[in-house]
Scaffold this active site. Sequence first.
Site, PDB file in Angstrom:
ATOM      1  CB  SER A  33       1.578  -4.820   9.528  1.00 48.85           C
ATOM      2  OG  SER A  33      -0.084  -4.542   9.497  1.00 48.85           O
ATOM      3  CD  GLU A  43     -16.536  -1.011   2.772  1.00 46.39           C
ATOM      4  OE1 GLU A  43     -15.839  -1.710   2.428  1.00 46.39           O
ATOM      5  OE2 GLU A  43     -17.711  -0.747   3.297  1.00 46.39           O
ATOM      6  CD  GLU A  63      -3.578  -9.645   2.172  1.00 54.07           C
ATOM      7  OE1 GLU A  63      -3.020  -9.036   1.562  1.00 54.07           O
ATOM      8  OE2 GLU A  63      -3.591  -8.836   3.663  1.00 54.07           O
ATOM      9  CB  SER A  81      -1.125  -0.112   1.425  1.00 59.93           C
ATOM     10  OG  SER A  81      -2.012  -1.311   1.495  1.00 59.93           O
TER      11      SER A  81
END
Lengths: 402, 387
Positions: A156, A372, A239, A124
Amino acid sequence: MSTEAHQAPPPSADELRQRVRDLLATHDPATTERVEFLRARFDAGLAWVHFPVGLGGLGLPRVSQEVVDAELAAAGAPDNNPRRIGIGLGMAAPTILRYGTSEQQARFLRPLWTGEEVWCQLFSEPGAGSDLAALGTRAVRDGDDWVVTGQKVWTSMAHEARWAILVARTDPDVPKHQGITYFVLDMTAPGVQVRPLRQLTGEAEFNEVFLDGVRVPDSQRLGAVGEGWRVAQTTLMNERVSIGGMAEPREAGIIGLAARTWREHPELRTPGLHERLLRLWVDAEAARLTKEWLRQRLAAGQPGPEGSAAKFAFARLNQQISGFELDLLGEQALRYPDWTMRRPTQVDMLGGSPGFRYLRAKGNSIEGGTSEILRNIIAERVLGLPTEPRIDKDVPWKDLPK
Amino acid sequence: MSTAPSTAHDHTHTAGPDLLYSEVEDELRASVRALLADHCAWPTVLARVETDEPYDVGLWRRLAAEVGVAGLAVPEAEGGAGASWREVAVVAEELGRAVAPVPFLGSAVLSTVALLAVGDSALVGDLASGTRTAALAVPLSTAPDAAFPGGVRVEPGEVLTGAVTSVADVLPADVLLVPALGEAGPALYAVDRAAEGVTLTGVSSLDLTRRLADVTLRAAPGRLLASGTAARDALRGALHTGAALLASEQLGLAEQALATTVDYLRTRHQFGRPVGSFQALKHRLADLWVGITQARAVARYAVGTVADGDPDAGVAVAVAQSFVSELAVLATEEMVQLHGGVGFTWEHPAHLYLKRAKADAIALGSADHHRASLAGLIDLPGVPAVR
Ligand SMILES: Cc1cc2nc3c(=O)[nH]c(=O)nc-3n(C[C@H](O)[C@H](O)[C@H](O)COP(=O)(O)OP(=O)(O)OC[C@H]3O[C@@H](n4cnc5c(N)ncnc54)[C@H](O)[C@@H]3O)c2cc1C
């Protein structure tokens, strides 16, 4: 898949148990150092039995892992603390297995599995979250190296990580999905800067990662130049489908904590909360059985798209149950143990306070693909509903509005 | 590593029952589906609902004779196929998918369980072959843990008098299984439909494809099947297994509702594009698919525990009825809404599904009732009533 796995017939459960006993005989967990034991376990092919021989596995079906884990647990053997190295195990490893060269596999998988080297995921960016393919971190070829410059965010465990899986733009002149390449990045390389990014829980398990002229040898590329999007799909699928080898007992998740509070504190009960608790208990049981169904499917060699359903349902359930817990606790829920900025080394939902659980669960529907986006994926790839009209697919990345 | 030719599949640890469909079950499903496609397409079902014969007895005989659906869980010695309730559940899914107007639930499930429990082999054999059908004379809404019904009394001379309302699948039945209260307490009787003193009054039912009737008995001759605890257990067992199988029927309804809706939204165009490309609708259908995925696991677990005699069956069935009932209603409500005006018409099958799903949600204990039962089973007690 490995060719070795198909040469000899797979061992039976008894033979597998014997193999575990042999390991325990030569490496007594009581006297062997933890890392030594884990390395020996890896070398015996008992780390992840579905991996190929020589890479910590035996080329067996995933389900065989249960036999090994049960036997080792009974002997009091140490595990590799999977929660601390989830990104390595769940995302980096399957991608390296699928796209890595044999040198890369030999170099990375063993310390990844033993936990000697922690991994993080540099995907990201501030301008590319759900729309990961829009990423702008650049990798420019220079001799045998690539020079990487850009910014990643919400990473993370970057503060713990020795290695990262990285996607970067190698060609801005083609449409966005085509100009991406996938790398393994050394987090100790010059030019990598990790800054804590504090979360609404008060702590910082994720980070901002700044990459400034970081040199990545071409030997650390995974897959072909420009194929990064396809390689990343392997990472993302894994994932979402990290279903464990063992059946999960009833009330194992946070529903168990809520139920315990209910049982121990009759004074907190109200009719409305009772109705909610029973509904949540049923939903948690439905989610547990769905995982069990999926586990049986995987064991039977029939993986399905239901993994995304499980991830999606898990997020909603965690949020609802943790919200319920606070409502049940009432006054006590008005207090939060500690907002001090910390740097956790693993996420511990069950061990934290109810307030922490409530707040941390909010991330469950964002991390690893938002709910979403998961709905979009289910609607289009599972149900076959048409895509929305798109304006970004055929335009060169450099010409897209940013 | 030894090279002995063995497999790694010999340690199939599973937490409780196998939740997947076996190959045999897949074949069974295909046979039932093929037969229903030929003889029970929805226009046929719709055409029948306003006739004098709302049940398709011919179809039921055929399903029993050609595929053996009526006696799957009946032991071979008693004229059945010696399979289990797991296979029956696959039939329930398919019959739900087709909203088939056949006395499956009343005869092949509720009555068959009760008769197996009391050991009436002759009648079980007839039901298994499909030559006769039976109905359990309780209101369809009766929950498994309900008190033993008191609407019918045993009178001197083994005759029964009383009334039972809202009985499912009784209109085409040859035999009624009637719970009744006698001098010695609960009892279960078999009453011939054609016997003196038996009156059935058809009810205008919410569910057009599973009709109800009110039963009146005036000194009707009965044959005692069981009394006391045996009668109580037979009734409870029937309703409990029925509730498990009903979840599979509800799953079939929901799956068909979703599939039909997805097909429609892929082709229906508005605003120059398929309606199914609008995200507001895609997300609703994705949610439904997630729910159906869970409902399948829940329903399979319920019927698996029942088939295996697993002590967890009580919890499993209560969970299934709490979860799947509401999901099936939601799926059929979405089916109506997302078909727009067409979905609101009598000439479209959506209402057949909506009506079946809503009636099923009330049948054999509402979701709310099952959640309340669950509270006791899993030690999550409620709040004592304050006065
Ligand atoms: C706890 C946590 C840990 C994380 N760890 C990592 C990590 O280790 N590595 C890493 O690379 N990333 C990590 N992330 C980042 C995460 O993957 C992204 O936050 C996520 O993909 C969403 O991207 P975004 O934040 O840019 O939101 P946006 O994409 O900007 O989305 C904003 C909102 O719009 C919605 N939305 C966006 N597009 C659509 C669409 N097409 N249709 C409908 N709705 C849409 C989203 O669902 C969201 O609600 C982590 C995030 C969290 C919260």
